[in-house]
Motif scaffolding. Structure first.
Motif, mmCIF file in Angstrom:
data_model
loop_
_atom_site.group_PDB
_atom_site.id
_atom_site.type_symbol
_atom_site.label_atom_id
_atom_site.label_comp_id
_atom_site.label_asym_id
_atom_site.label_seq_id
_atom_site.Cartn_x
_atom_site.Cartn_y
_atom_site.Cartn_z
ATOM 1 N N GLU A 159 0.836 -1.208 0.000
ATOM 2 C CA GLU A 159 0.000 0.000 0.000
ATOM 3 C C GLU A 159 0.867 1.254 0.000
ATOM 4 O OE1 GLU A 159 -2.345 -0.703 3.477
ATOM 5 O OE2 GLU A 159 -4.108 -1.288 2.313
ATOM 6 N N ILE A 162 2.502 1.685 -3.440
ATOM 7 C CA ILE A 162 1.509 2.087 -4.451
ATOM 8 C C ILE A 162 1.165 3.561 -4.290
ATOM 9 C CG2 ILE A 162 -0.890 1.787 -5.204
ATOM 10 C CD1 ILE A 162 -0.579 -1.206 -4.462
ATOM 11 N N HIS A 169 0.576 -1.129 -10.628
ATOM 12 C CA HIS A 169 -0.306 -2.283 -10.538
ATOM 13 C C HIS A 169 0.207 -3.435 -11.398
ATOM 14 C CE1 HIS A 169 -4.019 0.208 -9.112
ATOM 15 N NE2 HIS A 169 -2.965 0.342 -8.334
ATOM 16 N N LEU A 172 2.474 -6.079 -9.812
ATOM 17 C CA LEU A 172 1.955 -6.894 -8.720
ATOM 18 C C LEU A 172 1.503 -8.257 -9.216
ATOM 19 C CD1 LEU A 172 -0.130 -4.065 -7.058
ATOM 20 C CD2 LEU A 172 1.947 -5.081 -6.118
ATOM 21 N N MET A 177 -4.504 -6.784 -6.376
ATOM 22 C CA MET A 177 -5.312 -5.613 -6.040
ATOM 23 C C MET A 177 -6.712 -6.017 -5.607
ATOM 24 S SD MET A 177 -3.393 -3.055 -6.098
ATOM 25 C CE MET A 177 -4.704 -1.893 -5.762
ATOM 26 N N LEU A 180 -6.337 -7.250 -2.158
ATOM 27 C CA LEU A 180 -6.017 -6.117 -1.297
ATOM 28 C C LEU A 180 -7.282 -5.322 -0.961
ATOM 29 C CD1 LEU A 180 -3.931 -4.334 0.123
ATOM 30 C CD2 LEU A 180 -3.577 -3.131 -2.042
ATOM 31 N N ASP A 181 -8.116 -5.059 -1.959
ATOM 32 C CA ASP A 181 -9.359 -4.326 -1.724
ATOM 33 C C ASP A 181 -10.284 -5.091 -0.778
ATOM 34 O OD1 ASP A 181 -8.614 -2.208 -3.294
ATOM 35 O OD2 ASP A 181 -9.602 -2.944 -5.109
#
Length: 305
Positions: A159, A162, A169, A172, A177, A180-181
């Protein structure tokens, strides 16, 4: 540890605002100068002393930093009504004589920030009142495996990279992502669940009764309106009105005379007025830190002279 010197102390909170009633707490705030080793020794010294939940003493330099940032508590202390001043040494009189120097455009952000925090609590508590969480969130509800795929340190590092633009992105792993969200959403839900449990456990019975009757926290509403009005007053006139001339209206708000939608509409209109006043105020963008630093030095030297 009573080796400090109390140079300034005031009654703060509801009694200073003129909004106290039966059973109101006595809220005390003060400014202290510590012993010489706080300033000339190598050991770390405290920035403030919390004697109890209603009595806090700020070390002089800490108080200056708060006031320079237009912290509402510090600013309100400097403009406390005469009847609320319990201790004011000759050193503190120098501080009060220079109180206007602490006022700047920061007032709009600091008082507004505290008002926003009140509004956030009101909205959150209202949501809990109308639709209380029923159970602790589970990872499966967020389409996450039982155990995290990535450690907390890995997620935090990703995080940070980024946000700083050091990691794209495309660099990764696949679906990172998305995971992560989901992890963020899960952690936010867990945090709110914990806050809800604490709120239920620690709610003041009288306050809970008001919330149940009117559908929102009317005491937070009182302080939301007070903070917004004080921010506007300071920007327009340069005056800090601690003892509230609108006492009766504010107490009526606490008793639920305003509907929730009326409160939200008022807050939005006041925020707009504060933005407009910010553009037209005569207050400086920042305090004169150099002269205030000299004042702080002079007061400290006066203590040890």
């Amino acid at each position: 540890m009573k080796d400090y010197r109390l140079i300034f102390e005031v009654v703060h909170g509801s009694q200073a605002f003129g909004l106290d009633g039966p059973g109101s707490d006595l809220d005390l705030k003060g400014v202290i100068i510590g012993p010489a080793f706080w300033y000339f020794g190598f050991s770390e010294s405290p920035e403030q002393l919390v004697l109890n939940k209603d009595h806090t003493l700020f070390e002089l330099r800490k108080f200056f930093r708060l006031a320079i940032d237009a912290n509402p508590t510090a600013i309100e202390m400097l403009w406390a009504p005469q009847s609320c001043i319990r201790e004011c040494s000759p050193l503190a009189e120098k501080l009060l004589a220079a109180r206007e120097k602490f006022l700047s455009l920061k007032v709009a952000d600091s008082f507004g920030k505290y008002a926003l925090s009140q509004l956030r609590r009101i909205k959150t508590h209202r949501r809990w009142l109308l639709e209380p969480p029923k159970a602790q969130p589970q990872r499966e509800e967020f389409n996450l495996p039982g155990k995290p795929v990535f450690s907390g340190d890995q997620i935090g590092a990703a995080e940070s990279l980024i946000e700083s633009g050091k990691l794209a992105h495309a660099d990764l792993p696949p679906n990172f992502m998305l995971i992560l969200d989901r992890e963020r959403s899960y952690r936010a839900a867990i945090k709110e669940w914990q806050q809800f449990q604490t709120w239920q456990k620690e709610r003041n019975p009288a306050r809970a009764k008001l919330e149940k009757e009117f559908g929102y926290d009317t005491k937070h509403a009182l302080h939301l309106v007070r903070l917004l009005r004080m921010a506007l007053e300071i920007l327009i006139s340069g005056e800090v009105i601690v003892r509230r001339p609108d006492r009766e209206e504010l107490l009526a708000i606490k008793q639920g005379t305003w509907k929730f939608d009326q409160l939200i509409e008022y807050a939005e209109s006041m925020n707009q007025k504060i933005l407009e006043a910010r553009n037209g105020t005569s207050l400086p963008e920042f305090p004169d830190n150099e002269s205030l630093n000299l004042l702080c030095t002079e007061i400290l030297r006066g203590c040890f002279a």
